[in-house]
Enzyme design. Structure first.
Site, PDB file in Angstrom:
ATOM      1  CG  HIS A 190       5.929   8.112   6.125  1.00  0.00           C
ATOM      2  ND1 HIS A 190       5.181   8.947   6.920  1.00  0.00           N
ATOM      3  CD2 HIS A 190       5.462   6.859   6.378  1.00  0.00           C
ATOM      4  CE1 HIS A 190       4.303   8.242   7.613  1.00  0.00           C
ATOM      5  NE2 HIS A 190       4.454   6.969   7.316  1.00  0.00           N
ATOM      6  CG  ASP A 204       3.892  12.326   5.493  1.00  0.00           C
ATOM      7  OD1 ASP A 204       4.677  11.366   5.349  1.00  0.00           O
ATOM      8  OD2 ASP A 204       2.709  12.292   5.107  1.00  0.00           O
ATOM      9  CG  ASP A 235       2.313   6.068  10.842  1.00  0.00           C
ATOM     10  OD1 ASP A 235       3.223   5.975   9.994  1.00  0.00           O
ATOM     11  OD2 ASP A 235       1.106   5.978  10.550  1.00  0.00           O
ATOM     12  CD  GLU A 264       2.542   6.296   4.374  1.00  0.00           C
ATOM     13  OE1 GLU A 264       2.128   5.130   4.299  1.00  0.00           O
ATOM     14  OE2 GLU A 264       2.155   7.099   5.256  1.00  0.00           O
ATOM     15  CD  GLU A 265       0.438   8.873   7.722  1.00  0.00           C
ATOM     16  OE1 GLU A 265      -0.657   8.439   7.327  1.00  0.00           O
ATOM     17  OE2 GLU A 265       1.128   8.280   8.565  1.00  0.00           O
ATOM     18  CG  ASP A 323       4.972   3.298   7.594  1.00  0.00           C
ATOM     19  OD1 ASP A 323       4.788   3.859   8.695  1.00  0.00           O
ATOM     20  OD2 ASP A 323       4.344   3.599   6.563  1.00  0.00           O
ATOM     21  CG  HIS A 331      -2.955   7.885  11.811  1.00  0.00           C
ATOM     22  ND1 HIS A 331      -3.561   7.688  10.574  1.00  0.00           N
ATOM     23  CD2 HIS A 331      -1.640   7.615  11.622  1.00  0.00           C
ATOM     24  CE1 HIS A 331      -2.643   7.312   9.697  1.00  0.00           C
ATOM     25  NE2 HIS A 331      -1.465   7.255  10.317  1.00  0.00           N
TER      26      HIS A 331
END
Length: 409
Positions: free
Chosen positions: A79, A81, A141, A175-176, A198, A380
């Site tokens: 992904h 994002d 990520d 996705e997030e 991922d 994150h």
């Protein structure tokens, strides 16, 4: 290969692609389009075919089979994002040749990646690490996954002696914020099986995820001037606090691990008149998951009994389900990934995802999709980093999976 991975990740990381849960568009942010268009050009440059971007930002491409054998079409996804938990603007990755000890990410702000707080860091002695500068997340990520897929495809194109079937690649938005595959066209992707790249540390191989729901809880009070508020004011913030206090303290993310589910208070906003509280609910077990949702509803009913029906309003929706149910019938795809890792002297770490991947939803859309490591840690946040050596191993795992599907067909 390592140089390609470094250059790709740093380039991708510098494009701000944080998603936005409050946006109604897909992708939810313009920055995701920026990376999607960049990746489209790069796919063309390395020699991929059938490169398409739809109106929702789903980028797909094909590496045609170079074998006459009947090999299942497989896919690899990542992904574009990045998470909303911490800022992703002006990402400035640092390359560290790590020789042990603590890493000072930002001397001015005294941001230190310490072995005391992150003991796994010590195991990366001798590795080249890509870190943040202590002011943003890194975005490994899932931009490490994008770099690994791109590098694996380029390698296969440059090494036609490696037999493989048709390989499909997709880079997806949002996705997030739980919307990754919502508008993904599985029939257009046209793969029998797929893998998301991922995961986190070396060897992670996952085919179990949480069942997931999100709840928006709105509290309504009555705002009156505090000087004349007696017997009139109803403070929605206090009602919200009472509601929050009902949840078991030990059933929160900071107190759970493994297969333990949780309630997670992710944000609060409001004033005397109106307060909004946002929760996510997670559990691997479907029955426990449903019970958790019922518990939240019961707490809301308790509030209504005390303060009136209009004092609280709950909006709750399921986000995704545990993909194990859909992958176990075709568990050979997990075994192939495991074998590909073992051929590289990687010990597979098969454990449940304490989260979700696009594969969680894709598996329920008819595309069984387990998850594979990227080599990243501490996603994150400002302490996020990734090992270049382990990115290379992830890339070689992708190549190995393609080879094994050909060998076993």
């Amino acid at each position: 290969m390592q140089k390609q991975l470094i250059n790709r990740l740093i380039t991708y990381a510098k494009i701000d692609t944080q998603s936005d849960g409050d946006s109604s568009t897909t992708p939810s942010t313009p920055g995701q389009w920026d990376l999607i268009h960049y990746l489209k050009d790069e796919l063309k440059e390395i020699g991929m075919e059938e490169i398409e971007v739809d109106e929702y930002g789903y980028l797909m491409a094909t590496l045609p089979a170079n074998s006459k054998n009947d090999i299942p079409t497989i896919g690899f996804l990542a992904h574009v994002d990045t998470a909303t938990d911490f800022t992703g603007k002006n990402v400035n990755p640092q390359i560290i040749d790590y020789n042990g000890g603590d890493i000072v990410l930002n001397e001015t702000l005294q941001v230190v990646l310490s072995t005391k707080e992150f003991p796994e860091l010590s195991s990366y002695k001798g590795h080249t690490l890509i870190t943040t500068d202590g002011t943003t997340l890194l975005g490994a990520d899932n931009k490490a996954g994008i770099a690994e897929i791109m590098t694996a495809m380029q390698y296969l194109i440059q090494h036609p002696e490696i037999e493989h079937g048709t390989i499909r690649v997709a880079f997806t938005p949002d996705e997030e914020i739980g919307r990754g595959p919502h508008k993904f066209d599985v029939s257009r992707f046209n793969a029998k099986y797929a893998y998301t790249i991922d995961g986190g540390p070396l060897g992670e191989l996952q085919y179990e995820s949480f069942n997931a729901a999100a709840a928006k809880v709105t509290f309504t009070g009555n705002s009156v001037h505090p000087g004349t508020a007696k017997n009139k004011m109803v403070n929605s913030g206090k009602i919200a606090a009472e509601f929050i206090s009902k949840f078991p303290e030990q059933e929160a993310p900071e107190h759970t691990e493994g297969y333990e589910g949780f309630y997670h208070l992710i944000s609060i906003e409001g004033d005397v008149e109106t307060t909004k509280v946002y929760y996510i609910i997670r559990d691997h077990d479907r029955n426990k998951f449903e019970n958790r949702k019922d518990t939240l509803r019961q707490f809301a009913t308790d509030i209504q009994h005390k303060y009136g029906e209009n004092a609280i309003h709950v909006e709750m929706e399921d986000q995704y389900y545990n993909m194990r149910e859909k992958i176990e019938p075709v568990k050979d795809i997990v075994d192939i990934a495991s074998e590909a890792m073992k051929q590289l002297d990687i010990e597979p770490i098969i454990q449940p995802v304490r989260g979700g991947t696009d594969g969680s939803q894709l598996s329920y859309m008819g595309l069984p999709t387990p998850n594979i490591f990227t080599g990243g840690e501490n996603f994150h946040g400002k302490y996020e980093y990734v090992s270049v050596q382990n990115m290379e191993k992830s890339t070689k795992t992708i190549i190995g999976i393609a080879k094994l599907f050909a060998e076993k067909s």
